[in-house]
Design an enzyme around this catalytic site. Structure first.
Site, PDB file in Angstrom:
ATOM      1  NE  ARG A 264      -4.131  -1.691   0.015  1.00  0.00           N
ATOM      2  CZ  ARG A 264      -4.119  -2.836  -0.643  1.00  0.00           C
ATOM      3  NH1 ARG A 264      -3.031  -3.198  -1.309  1.00  0.00           N
ATOM      4  NH2 ARG A 264      -5.174  -3.636  -0.633  1.00  0.00           N
TER       5      ARG A 264
ATOM      6  CD  GLU B 159      -3.445   2.767  -5.750  1.00  0.00           C
ATOM      7  OE1 GLU B 159      -4.414   2.018  -6.023  1.00  0.00           O
ATOM      8  OE2 GLU B 159      -2.415   2.361  -5.191  1.00  0.00           O
TER       9      GLU B 159
ATOM     10  CG  HIS C 113      -3.008  -1.182  -6.879  1.00  0.00           C
ATOM     11  ND1 HIS C 113      -3.572  -0.524  -5.827  1.00  0.00           N
ATOM     12  CD2 HIS C 113      -2.810  -2.455  -6.435  1.00  0.00           C
ATOM     13  CE1 HIS C 113      -3.713  -1.335  -4.795  1.00  0.00           C
ATOM     14  NE2 HIS C 113      -3.248  -2.521  -5.142  1.00  0.00           N
TER      15      HIS C 113
END
Length: 326
Positions: free
Chosen positions: A235, A264, A283
C-alpha cells in the site's frame, strides 16, 4: 428488482467474469470510469441496493454511506478493504462482505517482475532499443545479494522463498515476527534498523494500518545503502511519499519500483512520474485472470447469500485484532 452497481471496472470485464444471470430479479450495471467527487458518486449510486467494490479504488467513507439510504450491501474484492468505513456501514445497516481471496501468488509474482526489472534495467533497455539504440546499462546479479522482506506473512513468505531460490541471503522483520517463524521459512529475523541497513533489495509486504502508515520515512530511507532498491506492492501510504521522492532525486537509494500509491489512479503531473530510477505500475499486483475469476464468482455468491438472508464472509462484524503481515 435488486439493482447492483459494479465500480471501477477499468478493463470492462465484469460482465463476463461472473454468472450474473443466476441472480433472480437482479439488474447489474458496470462502470469503467473512476469517480472521486462525492456528489457524483451519490448521484450515480443513489438507486442501487448493492455496490461491488474492486479493492480500494473507491473509498466508502461515512459521509458517502450516509447519503445512500437505499444501499444495503457492499461486496468488496478480497477479504480486506481499508477504504470502507466498516463501523459506519454497520451503524447504517449496510452489510459488507468479501468476495474471497484471489490467486495467492499474483502479487508476489509481480514483486519479482519489478525486482528483476529494476536490477536488469529492463524498461530503460526496452525504451533505448525502440529508439534505435542497443546495450547501455549493466545489470546486477541477485545471487549473493541480500533481500529484505518487511512483513513475512502469506505474500512476504512467497517472495522470500523465491529470493532463496535465486541464492540470495534473505532477512525479514515485522513487529509481530519471531525468530522461530522466520526460521521456519528459511530466512533470518533481524531488527528493523538492520533490515534497512543490510538490504540490497527491500520489499514491502505488510498491510496498511495505524502503525504501518508512514512506517518507511526519511529516517528509514537514510539507513539504506545508496546501492539499495525499494519495492512496494503493498500500500502506498506505508512509505512517506515526500521522503521517497527526496531520496530518489538525491540518489541516497539506487531506485524504487512501485505498484501502489497514496492516490490512485496516480494523477497526471504527479512528481513520481518524473522521478529518476523508478519503475511504476498501476496497482496491478492482483490483476490476473485467476484472481478476477475468483473474485467475481465470489461476488455473485455473496449477493445470492445476502438475498437469501444468510450473508457470507461478513467483514463489518465487530472488529478483532490481527497482525499486519500480508
Amino acid at each position: 428488482m435488486t439493482r447492483v452497481a459494479g465500480l471501477d471496472d477499468y478493463q470492462r470485464v465484469g460482465p463476463s467474469y461472473g454468472d450474473w444471470s443466476s441472480l433472480p430479479d437482479t439488474e447489474v450495471v458496470f462502470y469503467d470510469d473512476h469517480l472521486t467527487d462525492e456528489d457524483a458518486l451519490v448521484e450515480r449510486l443513489a438507486e442501487f441496493d448493492v455496490v461491488l467494490a474492486m479493492r480500494e479504488r473507491t473509498p466508502f467513507r461515512r459521509s458517502l454511506l450516509a447519503r445512500l439510504p437505499r444501499l444495503k450491501l457492499i461486496v468488496t474484492a478480497g477479504l480486506r478493504n481499508a477504504s470502507i468505513d466498516m463501523a459506519a456501514a454497520r451503524e447504517l445497516g449496510i452489510t459488507v462482505c468479501g468476495a474471497g481471496n484471489g490467486a495467492t501468488g499474483s502479487t508476489a509474482e509481480l514483486t519479482w517482475a519489478l525486482i528483476l526489472g529494476l536490477l536488469r534495467h529492463i524498461p530503460a533497455e526496452d525504451a533505448r532499443m525502440r529508439a534505435g539504440g542497443w546495450q547501455h546499462t549493466i545489470g546486477l546479479d541477485l545471487a549473493g545479494r541480500t533481500l529484505g522482506v518487511l512483513g513475512l506473512g502469506r505474500l512476504g513468505t512467497r517472495v522470500a522463498k523465491v529470493g532463496l531460490a535465486f541464492d540470495m541471503q534473505v532477512i525479514a522483520w515485522s513487529a509481530n515476527l519471531t525468530a522461530e517463524q522466520a526460521a521456519a521459512v528459511g530466512v533470518t529475523r533481524v531488527e528493523k534498523d538492520e533490515l534497512f541497513a543490510r538490504s540490497d533489495v527491500l520489499s514491502v509486504h505488510t498491510v496498511l494500518s495505524k502503525r504501518t502508515r508512514g512506517l518507511i520515512g526519511a529516517t528509514e530511507l537514510a539507513m539504506m545503502k545508496p546501492t539499495a532498491y525499494l519495492v512496494n506492492t503493498s500500500r502506498g501510504p506505508i512509505i512517506d511519499g515526500d521522503a521517497l521522492l527526496k531520496a530518489l532525486h538525491e540518489g541516497s537509494i539506487a531506485g524504487a519500483a512501485l505498484d501502489v500509491y497514496d492516490e490512485e489512479p496516480l494523477p497526471p503531473g504527479h512528481p513520481l512520474l518524473t522521478a529518476p530510477n523508478t519503475i511504476l505500475s498501476p496497482h496491478i499486483g492482483f490483476v490476473t485472470d485467476a484472481t478476477y475469476r475468483g473474485w467475481y464468482e465470489g461476488m455473485v455468491e455473496c449477493i445470492a447469500a445476502f438475498l437469501a438472508g444468510s450473508p457470507v464472509r461478513v467483514l463489518n462484524a465487530p472488529a478483532t485484532e490481527s497482525g499486519d503481515d500480508r
